[in-house]
Structure formats: C-alpha cells, structure tokens
Design a protein around this motif. Structure first.
Motif, PDB file in Angstrom:
ATOM      1  N   PHE A  11       0.847  -1.189   0.000  1.00 12.12           N
ATOM      2  CA  PHE A  11       0.000   0.000   0.000  1.00 12.12           C
ATOM      3  C   PHE A  11       0.880   1.235   0.000  1.00 12.12           C
ATOM      4  CE2 PHE A  11       0.704  -1.036   4.428  1.00 12.12           C
ATOM      5  CZ  PHE A  11       0.911   0.179   5.056  1.00 12.12           C
ATOM      6  N   THR A  12       0.283   2.335  -0.414  1.00  9.38           N
ATOM      7  CA  THR A  12       0.970   3.624  -0.446  1.00  9.38           C
ATOM      8  C   THR A  12       0.059   4.671   0.180  1.00  9.38           C
ATOM      9  OG1 THR A  12       2.191   3.022  -2.444  1.00  9.38           O
ATOM     10  CG2 THR A  12       1.988   5.381  -1.963  1.00  9.38           C
ATOM     11  N   GLU A 119       4.619   0.553   1.705  1.00  6.30           N
ATOM     12  CA  GLU A 119       4.995  -0.647   2.454  1.00  6.30           C
ATOM     13  C   GLU A 119       4.651  -1.882   1.636  1.00  6.30           C
ATOM     14  OE1 GLU A 119       4.171  -2.913   6.698  1.00  6.30           O
ATOM     15  OE2 GLU A 119       3.960  -0.730   6.589  1.00  6.30           O
ATOM     16  N   GLN A 120       5.609  -2.788   1.551  1.00  5.45           N
ATOM     17  CA  GLN A 120       5.412  -4.111   0.962  1.00  5.45           C
ATOM     18  C   GLN A 120       5.446  -5.076   2.140  1.00  5.45           C
ATOM     19  OE1 GLN A 120       8.888  -3.266  -1.398  1.00  5.45           O
ATOM     20  NE2 GLN A 120       7.730  -3.798  -3.234  1.00  5.45           N
ATOM     21  N   ARG A 133      -3.086  -2.753   8.951  1.00  7.36           N
ATOM     22  CA  ARG A 133      -1.771  -2.126   8.817  1.00  7.36           C
ATOM     23  C   ARG A 133      -1.887  -0.753   8.185  1.00  7.36           C
ATOM     24  NH1 ARG A 133       3.091  -4.546   8.923  1.00  7.36           N
ATOM     25  NH2 ARG A 133       1.935  -5.747  10.464  1.00  7.36           N
ATOM     26  N   ARG A 134      -2.642  -0.643   7.115  1.00  6.47           N
ATOM     27  CA  ARG A 134      -2.831   0.659   6.473  1.00  6.47           C
ATOM     28  C   ARG A 134      -3.487   1.641   7.442  1.00  6.47           C
ATOM     29  NH1 ARG A 134      -3.099   2.740   1.132  1.00  6.47           N
ATOM     30  NH2 ARG A 134      -4.158   4.750   1.209  1.00  6.47           N
ATOM     31  N   GLU A 139      -3.174   6.498  10.884  1.00 12.93           N
ATOM     32  CA  GLU A 139      -3.171   7.163  12.193  1.00 12.93           C
ATOM     33  C   GLU A 139      -1.812   7.780  12.490  1.00 12.93           C
ATOM     34  OE1 GLU A 139      -4.637   4.914  15.538  1.00 12.93           O
ATOM     35  OE2 GLU A 139      -6.249   4.039  14.315  1.00 12.93           O
ATOM     36  N   LEU A 140      -0.743   7.055  12.167  1.00 14.51           N
ATOM     37  CA  LEU A 140       0.597   7.587  12.403  1.00 14.51           C
ATOM     38  C   LEU A 140       0.865   8.831  11.551  1.00 14.51           C
ATOM     39  CD1 LEU A 140       2.635   4.290  12.704  1.00 14.51           C
ATOM     40  CD2 LEU A 140       2.240   5.985  14.508  1.00 14.51           C
ATOM     41  N   MET A 141       0.368   8.866  10.324  1.00 10.81           N
ATOM     42  CA  MET A 141       0.548  10.047   9.478  1.00 10.81           C
ATOM     43  C   MET A 141      -0.196  11.250  10.071  1.00 10.81           C
ATOM     44  SD  MET A 141       2.657   9.495   7.082  1.00 10.81           S
ATOM     45  CE  MET A 141       3.588   7.970   7.177  1.00 10.81           C
TER      46      MET A 141
END
Length: 154
Positions: A11-12, A119-120, A133-134, A139-141
C-alpha cells in the motif's frame, strides 16, 4: 494451531505538509521527536533508537490490556532529508504476524513536502490484515502532521 500461510500485499499513503523536508526528516530521525508521534510513551510504550544504515529500532506497545505488539526494525537506506528505507517484523503476543519493507520518500514540494510512504508486507498465518496495517499507518501520518504543527484532516 493456525495453518501456516503467507499473504503478500502493498500500500501507499501520500501526504502533503507545509513543513520542509528537513523538518519531516527530523521527525523520523530524532529520537525525542519520533517518540512524540510514533509511540505513546506516556501510556507505557517503549522504543529504542539507532537511526543509521544498519541500525536497529525496536518498540513495544499495547492497544488494550491484553494485546502487546513488538516491532523490530533495521534501517536499510537513509538519504538525509530525502529517503528512509527500513525492514521490520511485527509480533503480537509473541507470535510473528508480519514482515515488511517500507520506504519513506520525502519530496520537496514548493516550500513544503510531499511524503510518499510505501509498504510491501508479508502477512503471516492469517494473523494480520492489510486494512489494519494501512489504518495504523494512516493514524501515524495524522500524528506526524500534528508533530509538524499541522492541522490533521478529519
């Protein structure tokens, strides 16, 4: 026992910040800054730092009273104010749930920054999912934006 399996995904997440690339890079590279947005040390989370190529970082945190997560990170490539590539594994209550390679691409954009996080990931034994995970990185962003003194999108 859970069946052994692996599911690959990627994902990006893209974000624009008014902060400069230097300020964005600093939020990842300086221990005190990263602790403010990446983990909640006030809630008992722990993190160690060794921000250099080949350096390791580890963190332990809990999202509820019964589930503990542990991440083990190694930095693969760092270009100051431009790029960070790291590999990490995630463990939930002593069971490995994923292994990932992540890239933080810090691009100048006018007087600000365009950050592209990719992330791969290999999800192991059905114990984690792409949406979790995304969502965690979304949330971290938001927390990173707050660390940079920017309004967080709703």
């Amino acid at each position: 026992m859970t069946d052994r399996s692996v599911e690959h995904s990627s994902f990006t997440i893209e974000r624009s910040f008014k902060a400069t690339p230097v300020e964005v890079f600093r939020a990842f590279s300086e221990p005190a800054a990263k602790e403010r947005w990446f983990v909640n040390v006030e809630a008992g989370a722990q993190i160690t730092h060794d921000f250099r190529v080949g350096g390791r970082e580890s963190g332990r945190f809990s999202v509820d009273d019964g589930t503990t997560y542990y991440d083990d990170t190694v930095y693969l490539d760092i270009v100051e104010n431009r790029r960070i590539i790291f590999a990490y594994t995630m463990t939930q209550n002593d069971r490995r749930i994923s292994a990932s390679v992540a890239t933080v691409d810090i691009q100048p954009a006018g007087t600000g920054t365009r950050l592209v996080f990719t992330e791969q990931v290999a999800f192991l034994d059905g114990l984690d999912k792409l949406e979790y995970r995304r969502g965690g990185w979304e949330e971290l962003m938001g927390a990173l934006a707050k660390e940079l003194g920017e309004a967080v999108a709703a």
